[in-house]
Design an enzyme around this catalytic site. Sequence first.
Site, mmCIF file in Angstrom:
data_model
loop_
_atom_site.group_PDB
_atom_site.id
_atom_site.type_symbol
_atom_site.label_atom_id
_atom_site.label_comp_id
_atom_site.label_asym_id
_atom_site.label_seq_id
_atom_site.Cartn_x
_atom_site.Cartn_y
_atom_site.Cartn_z
ATOM 1 N N THR A 191 -2.760 -52.180 21.669
ATOM 2 C CA THR A 191 -2.268 -51.876 20.323
ATOM 3 C C THR A 191 -0.990 -51.063 20.490
ATOM 4 O O THR A 191 -0.574 -50.778 21.618
ATOM 5 C CB THR A 191 -3.297 -51.035 19.537
ATOM 6 O OG1 THR A 191 -3.471 -49.785 20.227
ATOM 7 C CG2 THR A 191 -4.629 -51.758 19.395
ATOM 8 N N LYS A 229 -11.916 -36.328 19.660
ATOM 9 C CA LYS A 229 -12.985 -37.328 19.759
ATOM 10 C C LYS A 229 -14.315 -36.677 20.129
ATOM 11 O O LYS A 229 -15.368 -37.102 19.670
ATOM 12 C CB LYS A 229 -12.620 -38.422 20.755
ATOM 13 C CG LYS A 229 -11.396 -39.223 20.350
ATOM 14 C CD LYS A 229 -11.556 -39.792 18.965
ATOM 15 C CE LYS A 229 -10.326 -40.563 18.541
ATOM 16 N NZ LYS A 229 -10.426 -41.074 17.180
ATOM 17 N N VAL A 255 -7.470 -50.749 24.187
ATOM 18 C CA VAL A 255 -7.062 -51.988 23.528
ATOM 19 C C VAL A 255 -5.539 -52.059 23.426
ATOM 20 O O VAL A 255 -4.880 -51.049 23.165
ATOM 21 C CB VAL A 255 -7.703 -52.082 22.124
ATOM 22 C CG1 VAL A 255 -7.295 -53.364 21.427
ATOM 23 C CG2 VAL A 255 -9.223 -51.985 22.227
ATOM 24 N N ALA A 285 -5.727 -33.116 23.748
ATOM 25 C CA ALA A 285 -6.112 -32.815 22.365
ATOM 26 C C ALA A 285 -6.759 -34.033 21.707
ATOM 27 O O ALA A 285 -7.698 -33.888 20.920
ATOM 28 C CB ALA A 285 -4.901 -32.359 21.568
ATOM 29 N N TYR A 286 -6.290 -35.223 22.020
ATOM 30 C CA TYR A 286 -6.900 -36.445 21.483
ATOM 31 C C TYR A 286 -8.364 -36.519 21.907
ATOM 32 O O TYR A 286 -9.246 -36.759 21.093
ATOM 33 C CB TYR A 286 -6.130 -37.674 21.978
ATOM 34 C CG TYR A 286 -6.783 -38.984 21.606
ATOM 35 C CD1 TYR A 286 -6.607 -39.520 20.337
ATOM 36 C CD2 TYR A 286 -7.570 -39.675 22.519
ATOM 37 C CE1 TYR A 286 -7.213 -40.715 19.986
ATOM 38 C CE2 TYR A 286 -8.172 -40.871 22.178
ATOM 39 C CZ TYR A 286 -7.988 -41.392 20.910
ATOM 40 O OH TYR A 286 -8.595 -42.574 20.569
ATOM 41 N N GLY A 287 -8.621 -36.285 23.185
ATOM 42 C CA GLY A 287 -9.988 -36.323 23.690
ATOM 43 C C GLY A 287 -10.856 -35.258 23.047
ATOM 44 O O GLY A 287 -12.022 -35.499 22.721
#
Length: 136
Positions: free
Chosen positions: A91, A58, A89, A53-55
Amino acid sequence: STAGLLTRVSSEELVSQFTSESLTKEHLFSLAKEFNETVKDGTYISKGWTKNAYGTSKLFINTYTRLLAKEEMVIAKKIQAYVCCPGWVKTDMGGPNAYRELHEGAITPMYLIDLPFEVNPEFQGKFFSDKMVRSL
């Protein structure tokens, strides 16, 4: 994010809709609703959407930027419209195994900020990673 690249979508029909020169914001929003419905009914993978879902979010942002760059108001006001990926990164989200330090994740955004203050047709609406235009 590179998580939103079209190569992660397995449906040729979806790829064709996302890459169509006649794609509108309204159609993009209808695709977002379609994705939401297929998640609700559990058919999103079989219908060719990415498993992530994140992809997918985006993918919508990347595509929206391309459409935004073509907006009459954006063109008239000479607004620069780009989208970029900082890379993986270290994070809270990326975690300790990410391959980039915080300052390295800022390189591509800073590159875009430092471009001449004018609309460059070669860059307008494009996706960047590692200071280069990348295919969606």
